[in-house]
Scaffold this active site. Structure first.
Site, mmCIF file in Angstrom:
data_model
loop_
_atom_site.group_PDB
_atom_site.id
_atom_site.type_symbol
_atom_site.label_atom_id
_atom_site.label_comp_id
_atom_site.label_asym_id
_atom_site.label_seq_id
_atom_site.Cartn_x
_atom_site.Cartn_y
_atom_site.Cartn_z
ATOM 1 N N ARG A 215 -1.957 11.285 -5.734
ATOM 2 C CA ARG A 215 -2.970 10.640 -6.527
ATOM 3 C C ARG A 215 -4.113 11.216 -6.308
ATOM 4 O O ARG A 215 -5.107 11.212 -7.181
ATOM 5 C CB ARG A 215 -2.916 9.101 -6.440
ATOM 6 N N HIS B 99 1.540 8.132 12.793
ATOM 7 C CA HIS B 99 0.767 7.906 11.301
ATOM 8 C C HIS B 99 -0.183 6.622 12.003
ATOM 9 O O HIS B 99 0.089 5.504 12.303
ATOM 10 C CB HIS B 99 1.569 7.323 10.332
ATOM 11 N N HIS C 106 -4.273 4.926 10.798
ATOM 12 C CA HIS C 106 -5.638 4.781 10.274
ATOM 13 C C HIS C 106 -6.363 3.897 11.259
ATOM 14 O O HIS C 106 -6.195 2.609 11.229
ATOM 15 C CB HIS C 106 -5.530 4.266 8.866
ATOM 16 N N ARG D 111 -5.807 -3.321 -0.593
ATOM 17 C CA ARG D 111 -6.687 -2.523 -0.778
ATOM 18 C C ARG D 111 -8.092 -2.984 -0.836
ATOM 19 O O ARG D 111 -8.900 -2.154 -0.292
ATOM 20 C CB ARG D 111 -6.126 -1.314 -1.800
ATOM 21 N N GLU E 294 5.075 5.901 -1.736
ATOM 22 C CA GLU E 294 5.273 4.370 -0.949
ATOM 23 C C GLU E 294 5.154 3.283 -1.911
ATOM 24 O O GLU E 294 5.760 2.200 -1.449
ATOM 25 C CB GLU E 294 3.580 4.360 -0.494
ATOM 26 N N HIS F 173 5.967 7.448 4.603
ATOM 27 C CA HIS F 173 6.633 6.426 3.750
ATOM 28 C C HIS F 173 7.808 6.849 3.035
ATOM 29 O O HIS F 173 8.956 6.582 3.280
ATOM 30 C CB HIS F 173 5.618 5.802 2.882
ATOM 31 N N ASP G 162 0.336 2.812 11.184
ATOM 32 C CA ASP G 162 -0.336 2.896 10.045
ATOM 33 C C ASP G 162 -1.589 1.904 10.154
ATOM 34 O O ASP G 162 -2.552 2.435 10.422
ATOM 35 C CB ASP G 162 0.708 2.488 9.097
ATOM 36 N N GLN H 6 -8.447 0.502 10.413
ATOM 37 C CA GLN H 6 -7.843 -0.433 9.937
ATOM 38 C C GLN H 6 -7.345 -1.504 10.856
ATOM 39 O O GLN H 6 -7.043 -2.613 10.493
ATOM 40 C CB GLN H 6 -6.464 -0.217 9.105
ATOM 41 N N HIS I 90 0.813 11.118 2.018
ATOM 42 C CA HIS I 90 1.512 9.880 1.948
ATOM 43 C C HIS I 90 2.239 10.275 0.307
ATOM 44 O O HIS I 90 1.791 11.081 -0.392
ATOM 45 C CB HIS I 90 0.347 8.936 1.312
#
Length: 465
Positions: free
Chosen positions: A215, A62, A64, A88, A241, A275, A326, A67, A238
């Protein structure tokens, strides 16, 4: 060494499916695949004598990539209730500053760090698709193609997962301004997958896809993508989490996130639940029995204050797990596995939680994460969890990690002590050399493109500060 000719490696200690073996000769063909593994050998003329014990390289399930550039920029305390949701906002600020050149530079730097940390493949959960206002680039796949280029530059194996993201919350809530670079409708997302399929084939990357979260997609959108995509690669999401996510899911559906996912989607061995931190005992058992992998990111989960995954119960129920980095506040196999075990110890106030009585903790969690990571990355049959015991074997790609035999802790160790010392007493610096598909990508702790990669990354950091 390149993959243009066959080669034979010689290691005094190597981790095979049958366990640790001594004086191991490993023949690698011109395509970077292991032809033969023979223990109890003598070093022959022309053999390359490795500088320490060798283990298989692990898949980082995992990532991203963008980031990594913001690591350390969200460590200023707020009002005392800082959480994922306040972090976030800093992530959205970074998104607004990153262009395609920046993303490629960040990913290349990150992938070198992952190689140095003992990872041989990265599963890129990629949702930064568009410009700041949501306008696609001239090539809608531009940002994904930059990920592919970064993987080629560094030599790391890549499983690329473009992410479907359409909404801000359960029930199809309208997205926020900060989410505009992430958004697709199902038709545009399926077109992106079609565009990327030949590009991934040409570069040797594995292509799957991800649903960002419950979501971010409605049930109808999820079903349309699942039914319409011809891909057979992995599917990641996801889930559970954050406690707030659980509360919002209950308010929307009357069920918890993992419960809803298992009740409504065809979750099986292709799936990876990223997660899955907040589960009831029944959800833990059901996820374990589904065959899906739990994608654990202990350093990020600790950094964000997410909570502690119920790993002891999940493993006891036969669950499969792997680890990922992550948000990349850590980038090594050792840091993630150590923190996974330590989280269980802190919660339970007991030691040695993820191993059977008498077993090495390091070996137990390394083997489990190796198998689970391979499954979640969609690697070749025979490397997936449940098919064969983890270890260096004939028929697998030559993705190998050489630990530093000059380190006195490693030099004095044998068998499972090697893993216990690497994971619990040392760390990422213990990795000396890394081979991917038969080619050395890290030698003596360095990548041959490192200076150029570092310069490009420094430019991005100065832009973001």
């Amino acid at each position: 060494m390149t993959a243009s000719s066959a080669h034979r490696l010689f290691a005094e200690q190597a981790l095979l499916p049958t366990g640790w073996s001594e004086n191991v000769a490993i023949s690698v063909d011109a395509a970077g695949r292991i032809l033969a593994v023979e223990a109890g050998q003598s070093k022959a003329p022309g053999d390359e004598h490795l500088s320490g014990p060798i283990v298989p390289a692990m898949a980082n399930l995992h990532s991203h990539a963008f980031q990594r550039a913001m690591a350390g920029l969200a460590e200023v305390a707020g009002t005392g209730d800082d959480s994922f949701w306040t972090w976030r906002e800093e992530m959205y600020r970074t998104v607004g500053l990153v262009d395609p050149d920046d993303l490629e530079a960040i990913a290349a730097k990150l992938y070198v760090e992952m190689l140095k940390g003992g990872f041989g493949r990265v599963v890129e959960f990629h949702y930064l698709h568009h410009q700041l206002d949501g306008t696609p680039y001239a090539d809608p796949a531009e940002m994904s193609l930059r990920i592919l280029r970064a993987a080629q530059t560094t030599g790391i194996g890549l499983t690329h997962l473009p992410v479907f993201y359409a909404h801000a919350n359960f029930g199809g809530a309208a997205p926020s301004a900060g989410q505009r670079p992430f958004l697709h409708d199902p038709d545009r997302f399926l077109a992106l997958l079609e565009r990327l399929s030949p590009a991934c084939n040409a570069t040797g990357a594995r292509l799957g896809y991800a649903i960002h979260s419950l979501r971010a997609a409605t049930p109808e959108e999820m079903r349309e993508i699942l039914q319409s995509s011809p891909l057979t690669g992995p599917i990641h999401i996801h889930v559970a989490e954050q406690p707030r996510e659980v509360e919002d899911c209950l308010a929307w559906s009357g069920r918890r996130p993992v419960e809803w996912l298992l009740d409504n989607m065809p979750v099986d061995e292709r799936w990876c639940a990223i997660h899955a931190t907040h589960m009831t005992p029944d959800e833990t058992r059901r996820l374990a029995h589904s065959g899906a992998v739990a994608g654990l990111c202990p350093a990020t989960e600790a950094n964000l204050g997410d909570g502690i995954f119920p790993a002891v119960d999940f493993v006891a129920a036969g669950g499969r797990f792997g680890v990922g980095t992550d948000s990349h506040v850590a980038t090594s196999v050792a840091e993630e596995l150590r923190l996974l075990e330590y989280g269980q110890r802190l919660r339970d106030r007991r030691r040695n939680r993820l191993a059977a009585p008498g077993a090495s903790v390091g070996r137990s969690i390394f083997d489990a994460a190796l198998a689970g990571g391979a499954q979640a990355a969609g690697q070749a049959a025979g490397q997936a969890a449940g098919m064969e015991e983890p270890g260096i074997r004939a028929g697998a790609m030559a993705d190998l990690v050489v630990l530093d035999g000059s380190n006195p802790y490693i030099a004095a160790a044998s068998g499972n002590q090697i893993l216990d010392r690497w994971l619990f007493a040392l760390g990422g610096d213990t990795v000396r050399d890394v081979m991917i598909a038969g080619e050395w990508k890290i030698r003596n702790g360095r990548h041959d493109r490192e200076e150029d990669i570092d310069r490009a990354f420094a430019r991005v950091l100065n832009k973001l500060k």
